[in-house]
Write an enzyme that holds these catalytic residues in place. Sequence first.
Site, PDB file in Angstrom:
ATOM      1  N   SER A 118       0.830  -1.196   0.000  1.00  0.00           N
ATOM      2  CA  SER A 118       0.000   0.000   0.000  1.00  0.00           C
ATOM      3  C   SER A 118       0.870   1.254   0.000  1.00  0.00           C
ATOM      4  O   SER A 118       1.676   1.458  -0.900  1.00  0.00           O
ATOM      5  CB  SER A 118      -0.957  -0.057   1.194  1.00  0.00           C
ATOM      6  OG  SER A 118      -1.936   0.949   1.119  1.00  0.00           O
ATOM      7  N   ASP A 172     -10.036  -4.486  -4.173  1.00  0.00           N
ATOM      8  CA  ASP A 172      -9.403  -3.569  -3.224  1.00  0.00           C
ATOM      9  C   ASP A 172     -10.227  -2.290  -3.132  1.00  0.00           C
ATOM     10  O   ASP A 172     -10.392  -1.567  -4.106  1.00  0.00           O
ATOM     11  CB  ASP A 172      -7.978  -3.240  -3.697  1.00  0.00           C
ATOM     12  CG  ASP A 172      -7.139  -2.529  -2.652  1.00  0.00           C
ATOM     13  OD1 ASP A 172      -7.713  -1.780  -1.839  1.00  0.00           O
ATOM     14  OD2 ASP A 172      -5.914  -2.713  -2.657  1.00  0.00           O
ATOM     15  N   HIS A 204      -7.869  -5.355   0.130  1.00  0.00           N
ATOM     16  CA  HIS A 204      -6.655  -4.610   0.501  1.00  0.00           C
ATOM     17  C   HIS A 204      -5.914  -5.372   1.592  1.00  0.00           C
ATOM     18  O   HIS A 204      -5.931  -5.002   2.770  1.00  0.00           O
ATOM     19  CB  HIS A 204      -7.026  -3.195   0.966  1.00  0.00           C
ATOM     20  CG  HIS A 204      -5.859  -2.259   0.986  1.00  0.00           C
ATOM     21  ND1 HIS A 204      -5.187  -1.889  -0.160  1.00  0.00           N
ATOM     22  CD2 HIS A 204      -5.236  -1.612   2.007  1.00  0.00           C
ATOM     23  CE1 HIS A 204      -4.215  -1.051   0.154  1.00  0.00           C
ATOM     24  NE2 HIS A 204      -4.215  -0.878   1.466  1.00  0.00           N
TER      25      HIS A 204
END
Length: 225
Positions: A118, A172, A204
């Site tokens: 991320s 996600d 995610h």
Amino acid sequence: MSLTSVVFNPIKPHTATVVFSHGLGDSGDGIAPAFLSLSKMLGHVKFIFPNAPSRPITVNGGMIMPAWYDISSLGENLEERNEDEEGMLNSVRGINGIIRDEIDSGIPSNRIVIGGFSQGSAMALLVGLTSEYRFAGIAVLSGYLPLRNKVFKMAAESNKGTPIFMAHGVIDAVVPYNFGKLSSELLNSKGYRITFKTYNTLSHSINPDELRDFAQFLKDVIPDE
């Protein structure tokens, strides 16, 4: 900026290192357990999980949390984002300090992989593209290319041929799949060596299929010597 880290030391002679940065609000302690099996599988590799400093995050109402940079908006279009360039570059300097320590200890840069999840994977790309060191590989899990309107002017030639592994889940809801896909396409158009993996049931997070593919990437770019 000096960073603390969580470290998985190698169980065999140390010949390669992975520096892997966590996502927003997480820590080295938080993300490291996901890679414990990889550490045991790749016994020659030292895994370093840096801790981001805590800072106020605008999009979360100014709440203070570990972060590599501030996030002011969550637009559906990468072009709509007002990015915290100063925060990003400060974090680049911190991660570069870890990399220099590894090189000074005897691990050549072409045996170092820079990765992240991320927000941490955005940092991995920024570090990798701008570094004068040539790395073994760059790994981007559920991330995107930061400073896309400036980064290629900042980029060094060192990692133009470095393998870049990008992986993203279709569902996600935090970093949309198209952020990762469009970032991979832009990098590919600029001549970078991209492998982009899609996971239809991944949100995610990190799942076993992605870890398996990441492990294979590491075996390919930093094999046991």
